[in-house]
Design an enzyme around this catalytic site. Structure first.
Site, PDB file in Angstrom:
ATOM      1  N   GLU A 168     -24.931  -0.833  60.038  1.00  0.00           N
ATOM      2  CA  GLU A 168     -26.017  -2.244  60.482  1.00  0.00           C
ATOM      3  C   GLU A 168     -26.126  -3.209  60.210  1.00  0.00           C
ATOM      4  O   GLU A 168     -27.424  -3.576  60.007  1.00  0.00           O
ATOM      5  CB  GLU A 168     -27.134  -2.239  61.853  1.00  0.00           C
ATOM      6  CG  GLU A 168     -26.578  -0.591  62.862  1.00  0.00           C
ATOM      7  CD  GLU A 168     -27.499  -0.289  63.777  1.00  0.00           C
ATOM      8  OE1 GLU A 168     -27.586   0.053  64.511  1.00  0.00           O
ATOM      9  OE2 GLU A 168     -28.563  -1.087  63.994  1.00  0.00           O
ATOM     10  N   GLU A 367     -23.767   6.798  65.572  1.00  0.00           N
ATOM     11  CA  GLU A 367     -24.986   7.368  65.994  1.00  0.00           C
ATOM     12  C   GLU A 367     -24.888   6.563  67.045  1.00  0.00           C
ATOM     13  O   GLU A 367     -24.271   5.989  67.370  1.00  0.00           O
ATOM     14  CB  GLU A 367     -26.489   5.867  64.954  1.00  0.00           C
ATOM     15  CG  GLU A 367     -26.744   6.207  63.950  1.00  0.00           C
ATOM     16  CD  GLU A 367     -27.630   4.854  63.373  1.00  0.00           C
ATOM     17  OE1 GLU A 367     -28.263   4.037  64.584  1.00  0.00           O
ATOM     18  OE2 GLU A 367     -27.408   4.553  62.298  1.00  0.00           O
TER      19      GLU A 367
END
Length: 462
Positions: A168, A367
């Site tokens: 991220e 995720e």
């Protein structure tokens, strides 16, 4: 029982976490400080219940038992991150031998239990000394990161074949340079775009280094939190808002990572507002020649946007939000604990987009998960009955399954996370794990979802 949703052979079932969030031992065995250790020392009040990263879930000392638990619930893969400040305290110079032993032990233990290690190099945890010289604002830090990556490939590449450069990468940009929820708490879009750009330079340079190592079956990728931008309506103003949100929050990383170039529209917007980052000679070729092999997709919630209701304050700082407003769709399904919308189909839309616009790159859900506060409310006979988590995972897997049936190249599903872990500013407020963790004693207890995922993994479906 009959299996309605069967997944392809060799599908990756597992979970993901990061060094700072589970290792603990923040000041042990020669680990240097990272920005989290430092920020917590400076402003503990900004962390939920003033719980900091010193001990977290203590994986540093309990990895053996934890990996045995992973095996027990059917994991065949697990993503962890290597702490830069643990491996190379201060971010440059000598390697810390105790850190090498720790990561060797973790990798060997995973392999012993038949769990494939997925190693990620950077998960929000800049060494403090490097942040003090500007962090990702500084190209020197980019080169030091490449040295760190190179070291990790040398040390662990004989046993780890799946590598990831960043998790991220937009979050340190948003948190650290736009919206003030991560250190260094700067609000400056010009710096934010430079940080985002330099991160992608670091990604490309690390990929280049990786390829020089010829790691057996080696694949290198990046983990992006892709959030489909849904317009409120088909009105041109709403469509334009959604497109700009997508450019800023998804394509600014996805395009250079997979296609090797930035979207022209994004360049034009930044140029128009005087916010283009500084680039160096040779960067363009670097991006083009060093794209990823595999993409990890983190998906939690959709982004719904509409055209701006009012013009941005001309005296306020430049923000991506100048171009759209967030839209709360009436009647949306919610995770009331986290304040996030639950929209399972988003996972399908992401995969179809990758198939149609990104060469159907090999990918996996790296995720997905549901954070719930005060999970003790659901305790029954010593076990947390987290049916809401099982339903959440099922709903997302059904859409992932549909995407795979339609030819999307998705290879696995990792839950965030294996056991409740320390969550940056939120500490242990919302719990995400298959196992609950007692913050005081660090004792682990399997939740109902742990028993459920064990069956799913065993049957390769549900």
């Amino acid at each position: 029982m009959s299996i309605t949703y069967k997944f392809p052979k060799g599908f990756w079932w597992g979970s993901a976490t990061s060094a700072t969030q589970i290792e603990g031992a923040a000041h042990e065995d020669g680990k240097g400080l990272n920005i989290w250790d430092h920020w917590y020392e400076q402003e503990p009040n900004r962390f939920f219940d003033e719980v900091g990263p010193q001990t977290t879930s203590n994986f540093y000392h309990t990895y053996k038992e934890d990996i045995a638990r992973m095996k027990e619930i059917g994991h065949n893969s697990f993503r962890f991150s290597i702490s830069w400040s643990r491996l190379i305290p201060g971010g440059q110079g000598e390697v810390n031998e105790k850190a090498v032993s720790f990561y060797n032990n973790v990798i060997d233990e995973l392999l012993k239990q038949g769990i494939e290690p997925f190693a990620n190099l950077f998960h929000f945890d800049m060494p403090l000394e490097l942040q003090e010289i500007g962090g990702w604002e500084n190209r020197k830090v980019v080169d030091l990161y490449v040295d760190f990556a190179n070291k990790a490939f040398e040390l662990f590449g004989d046993r780890v074949s799946k590598w990831f450069t960043f998790n991220e990468p937009i979050v340190p940009v948003e948190g650290g340079y736009l919206y003030d929820f991560h250190y260094p708490n700067i609000v400056d879009a010009k710096k934010a775009f430079q940080v985002a750009y330099n991160t992608m330079v670091a990604n490309a340079k690390a990929i280049k280094t990786f390829r020089a190592h010829s790691i057996k079956d080696g694949k290198i990728g990046i983990i992006l939190n892709l959030t489909p931008s849904y317009p409120r309506s088909q009105n041109p103003a709403d469509l334009k808002a959604a497109n700009l949100a997508d450019l800023f929050f998804n394509r600014s990383f996805l395009d250079p990572a997979v296609l090797g170039e930035y979207p022209k529209e994004l360049i034009e917007v930044l140029k128009e507002h005087g916010h283009l980052p500084t680039v160096e000679e040779g960067d363009k070729e670097l991006f083009k020649e060093n794209t990823i092999d595999i993409l990890g997709v983190n998906y939690y919630q959709p982004r719904r946007v509409k055209a701006k209701e009012s013009l941005p304050n001309p005296y306020g700082p430049f923000m991506p939000d100048w171009f759209f407003d967030n839209y709360e769709m009436p009647g949306r399904k919610m995770n009331p604990y986290r304040g996030w919308e639950i929209y399972e189909k988003g996972i399908y839309d992401i995969m179809i987009n990758l198939k149609e616009n990104y060469g159907n790159i090999e990918s996996f859900i790296s995720e997905n998960g549901m954070g719930v506060q005060d999970e003790g409310r659901f305790l029954k006979d010593g076990r947390i009955e987290d049916d809401y988590r099982i339903d959440f995972i099922k709903g997302h897997l059904q859409w992932l399954h549909k995407a795979i049936e339609e030819g999307c190249n998705a290879k696995g599903y990792h839950l965030w996370t294996f056991m409740d872990n320390w969550s940056w500013m939120n500490a242990y407020k919302n719990r995400y794990g298959f196992f609950s963790v007692n913050v005081e004693t660090k004792e682990r207890t399997a939740k109902k979802s742990a028993y459920w995922i064990k069956e799913v993994s065993k049957n390769n479906g549900f």
